[in-house]
Enzyme design. Structure first.
Site, mmCIF file in Angstrom:
data_model
loop_
_atom_site.group_PDB
_atom_site.id
_atom_site.type_symbol
_atom_site.label_atom_id
_atom_site.label_comp_id
_atom_site.label_asym_id
_atom_site.label_seq_id
_atom_site.Cartn_x
_atom_site.Cartn_y
_atom_site.Cartn_z
ATOM 1 C CG HIS A 192 -11.221 -37.351 5.583
ATOM 2 N ND1 HIS A 192 -11.902 -37.986 4.701
ATOM 3 C CD2 HIS A 192 -11.539 -35.907 5.272
ATOM 4 C CE1 HIS A 192 -12.453 -37.602 3.799
ATOM 5 N NE2 HIS A 192 -12.117 -36.197 4.298
ATOM 6 C CB CYS B 78 -10.721 -44.057 5.568
ATOM 7 S SG CYS B 78 -12.130 -43.611 4.111
#
Length: 385
Positions: free
Chosen positions: A231, A274
């Site tokens: 992430h 991300c």
């Protein structure tokens, strides 16, 4: 022989094997933009034809599109994992008679110009002569301490391991790393005199068809690749403890020094994370001098390439089974482009284009993704299988 000539010579055998799963090959050629959406719909709905008739129409359509399309179709048959698994008999057909990137024709008599040209080409390209070519580190964060997992990341890790092993790298993986653990393993690989034992980092090594426990100390070669699957937020990747490690710190860990084994050598960072929470929309297209003085010194941040799944502020898309758009595209484009001896920036430009064309919503243009590549490479980097 030209790609079209190779396709024509093997046409009967190719068509015979592709009849085994016509839908698969039809979906593959539309994914690679070898045919238009309209052509795809027409080929899918031909009346009064058996499977063989459908395959014949598809191959004829490809051949009629010219040399470039024929070459892309041959590359697909030779490099796509799904095609290789579904049609193993294609390996027995000589599809590689055409030179994927034609070698320059040499004059019969070698003169000074030829020698000078070869010398310049060597100077303009990173030399990758070590065996193995170098290390490829994969940091694969799947299970986060807050209970939120990254389904599909193991598919990305496996795809990366396969392609970089194929390219001659020794592939190591660390899983589920906290922010501090990521920083420590990167520092260990960047510091030639670090006395830590490799066992401390729980490295697994790609061996044939999977990862195994391996405690042999890593040794650098002529290139280094670092793939981080996690992430992330703007400018950072997250450890499984949700603590951020900046991308700048990651790359600066490997800055050139007098003692670094990687000084002057290419260092690639592929980051699937991300860079924000926003969903990137699409926009409809309306219409389709420096002194040349050599120096024995290089900047400490030279020879680095960073490719990130998305531009800052936006989310990167990952399928729970098939892996992420970005990593899967990187692996496929490496398999195709490296056989043509294309340099890494050309290959990643194709990745940018391929990912930018994908749709994550039934409504065209609603959810898009745009990867970003930035580099301080001083020479062409060509990876070869």
């Amino acid at each position: 022989m030209s790609a079209k000539g190779t396709l024509r010579r093997n046409k009967t055998d190719i068509q015979k094997h592709l009849c085994g799963d016509y839908r698969l090959i039809l979906n593959k050629v539309i994914e690679k933009n070898l045919i238009t959406e309209r052509e795809y719909n027409n080929l899918k709905s031909i009346n009064k034809e058996d499977v063989e008739g459908h395959v014949v129409e598809l191959v004829d359509k490809i051949m009629n599109k010219g040399e470039k399309c024929c070459q892309s179709f041959l590359n697909l048959l030779q490099t796509d994992e799904d095609v290789e698994t579904t049609f193993p008999e294609l390996k027995d057909i000589r599809l590689n008679d055409t030179c994927l990137l034609p070698e320059p024709t040499q004059a019969c008599s070698a003169d000074n110009d030829d020698v000078e040209s070869k010398r310049q080409n060597k100077e303009e390209q990173y030399q990758l002569n070590s065996q193995p070519v170098g290390l490829c580190l994969i940091i694969n964060n799947e299970n986060f301490t807050d209970g939120i997992n990254r389904s599909g990341t193991n598919k990305d890790a496996e795809s990366l391991a396969k392609v970089f092993s194929w390219l001659g790298f020794r592939v190591l993986m660390c899983t589920d790393q906290t922010k501090d653990q990521m920083a420590q393993v990167l520092k260990y690989l960047a510091s030639p005199r670090d006395q830590s034992q490799p066992e401390e980092f729980n490295f697994k090594e790609w061996f044939g068809t999977g990862f195994i426990d391996r405690h042999q100390a890593p040794v650098h070669g002529d290139a280094f690749v670092c793939c981080i699957l996690s992430h992330g937020k703007q400018g950072v990747v997250l450890g499984v403890d949700r603590e951020p490690l900046s991308i700048k710190q990651i790359t600066r860990t490997f800055k050139a020094t007098d003692k670094s084994p990687l000084t002057g050598k290419p260092k690639l960072f592929l980051i699937q994370a991300c860079q924000g929470q926003q969903i990137q929309p699409g926009v409809l297209l309306q219409d389709l001098e420096d002194d040349d003085c050599p120096s024995p010194f290089i900047p400490e941040v030279a020879d680095v390439l960073v490719a990130i799944a998305t531009v800052e502020d936006y989310a990167a898309i990952r399928h729970k089974t098939d892996g992420s758009w970005f990593i899967q595209s990187v692996c496929q484009q490496l398999k195709e482009g490296c056989q043509r001896r294309e340099d890494i920036t050309t290959i990643l430009q194709r990745v940018n284009d391929e990912v930018s064309q994908k749709e994550a919503s039934s409504k065209p243009g609603a959810k898009k993704q745009m990867p970003e590549v930035r580099f301080t490479l001083r020479k062409r980097l060509v990876l070869s299988p």
